[in-house]
Scaffold this active site. Structure first.
Site, PDB file in Angstrom:
ATOM      1  N   ALA A 147      10.111   0.978  -2.925  1.00  0.00           N
ATOM      2  CA  ALA A 147       8.808   0.316  -2.751  1.00  0.00           C
ATOM      3  C   ALA A 147       8.991  -0.999  -2.007  1.00  0.00           C
ATOM      4  CB  ALA A 147       8.147   0.087  -4.106  1.00  0.00           C
ATOM      5  N   ASP A 148       9.997  -1.767  -2.390  1.00  0.00           N
ATOM      6  CA  ASP A 148      10.303  -3.011  -1.681  1.00  0.00           C
ATOM      7  C   ASP A 148      10.660  -2.736  -0.227  1.00  0.00           C
ATOM      8  OD1 ASP A 148       9.967  -5.033  -3.606  1.00  0.00           O
ATOM      9  OD2 ASP A 148      11.928  -4.655  -4.470  1.00  0.00           O
ATOM     10  N   LEU A 149      11.542  -1.784  -0.014  1.00  0.00           N
ATOM     11  CA  LEU A 149      12.030  -1.521   1.331  1.00  0.00           C
ATOM     12  C   LEU A 149      10.921  -0.999   2.234  1.00  0.00           C
ATOM     13  CD1 LEU A 149      15.444   0.034   0.310  1.00  0.00           C
ATOM     14  CD2 LEU A 149      15.092  -2.189   1.400  1.00  0.00           C
ATOM     15  N   GLY A 206       8.726  -3.831   3.261  1.00  0.00           N
ATOM     16  CA  GLY A 206       9.353  -4.587   4.335  1.00  0.00           C
ATOM     17  C   GLY A 206       9.251  -3.882   5.677  1.00  0.00           C
TER      18      GLY A 206
END
Length: 382
Positions: free
Chosen positions: A167-169, A172
């Site tokens: 989810a973070d990646l 980004g």
């Protein structure tokens, strides 16, 4: 640093993973990324481990190559003054504070626009900038669960998180793509703007056929373990010494698999993809009766000769030792100020008209304070 974004100056006010990953992607493309950190500890991911090598977090190393680090206390007038000056000179600002925090520090999007109408602002939150849950803090695993990803990952009935902080990646990646679009638009309009995304949006945005399974067909997707949710045979299969993956994505490939493993492709249970999927457990069992008589290498060789997509299941160390990985520039060596030469996962894009470039190591906290201030003074003097 040379690349398509050479000359673009990025202020990276973000921490942890989503924002830093976006900034790293822009740095990989040649942007001058200035990482703005608090003097006490900096980006919290500097303390995330194990593993550490010496006192250096490998987590931090994963998302901060090709950057310079400057320390500013944004609650103090001196820190606010330097950031104000940087905003006037930069092109992009990336932040992933909770909603409203940057405004309370004196840098609302309206203030940033007044300081620099050409500034592109990327703002990443956990669940969105408005709506009933806009203020929720967002961490990757929570977002994976809330956005439905865990419900379709792992063995049936056993929700699993995806291994990477996906989810973070994804936030980004989507953020960097939004910045690139906004910079392109700025060339036409002369003005910047605000790009917004979230961990929630980035996961929902890649639901793809799992999403339409519900929105169009009215079926709630389920976890399928290591097998595809729509195609059979397509997944991981046992051999005598471990597992391989076989992907029969069309009827021609299926018939090659069937011939190789002695399965009748015209049996009513296997005649079409719909039939094979409905009888997948039986089909997998029949295929594995033959596959388990020989090794992984044996079957990968036979499948390759037959023109069937197949592959091994590599461990991370095997991936970085693989000549194909190395040939694609996916492992880069940098000279770290404390660790010396180290290898880092490399950028995923290559441009034919730009030669391979040298990358810089993630910076020590505040390592570029004086250099950035000198650069800023020089910019202001021109």
């Amino acid at each position: 640093m040379q690349g398509p974004l050479t000359g673009v100056v990025v202020l990276d006010l973000s921490r942890a993973l989503a924002g830093p990953h976006a900034a790293q992607m822009l740095g990989d493309l040649g942007a001058d990324v200035i990482k703005v950190e608090h003097p006490q500890g900096g980006d919290e991911s500097r303390a995330w481990g194990p593993p550490f090598v010496g006192d250096v977090s490998t987590y931090f190393l994963s998302a901060n190559r090709n950057k310079r680090s400057i320390t500013l206390d944004l609650k103090e007038p001196a820190g606010k003054d330097v950031l104000t000056r940087l905003i006037r000179q930069a092109d992009v600002l990336i932040e992933n504070f909770r909603t409203g925090v940057l405004a309370r520090l004196g840098f609302s999007t309206e203030t940033i626009e007044e300081l620099n109408p050409r500034m592109v602002v990327l703002s990443i939150t956990g669940f969105g900038h408005d709506g009933p849950e806009a203020g929720r803090p967002g961490y990757d695993q929570i977002a994976q669960g809330e956005a439905g990803l865990m419900s379709i990952t792992g063995p049936p009935g056993q929700p699993h998180r995806a291994g990477p902080s996906i989810a973070d990646l994804l936030a980004g990646i989507h953020g960097a793509y939004g910045v690139a679009a906004a910079l392109y638009e700025r060339e036409r309009t002369g003005r910047g703007g605000v790009v917004r995304t979230s961990l929630l949006a980035s996961v929902v945005g890649v639901h793809a056929y799992h999403g339409t399974q519900w929105t169009v067909a009215g079926q709630v997707p389920k976890a399928n373990g290591n097998h595809h949710s729509s195609i059979a045979p397509f997944g991981a299969f046992r051999c005598s010494d471990g597992m391989i993956q076989i992907a029969a994505g069309n009827e021609g490939q299926w018939r090659k698999v069937a011939a190789l493993l002695g399965v009748d492709p015209d049996r009513p249970e296997y005649a079409t993809n719909r039939d094979r999927f409905a009888n997948r457990d039986e089909l997998v069992g029949e295929m594995e009766k033959t596959l388990t008589t020989e090794t992984r290498d044996h079957w990968l060789g036979r499948l390759a000769d037959a023109g069937v997509p197949a592959g091994s299941i590599r461990t991370i160390d095997e991936v970085y030792a693989w000549d194909q990985t190395l040939s694609q520039g996916l492992l880069v060596e940098v000279d770290h100020p404390a660790l010396g030469p180290i290898g880092l996962p490399g950028p995923v894009l290559r441009f034919d008209h730009h030669p391979p470039r040298e990358h810089t190591a993630p910076p020590a906290l505040g390592a570029d304070n004086q250099a950035v201030l000198d650069w800023l003074t020089g910019r202001e003097a021109t």
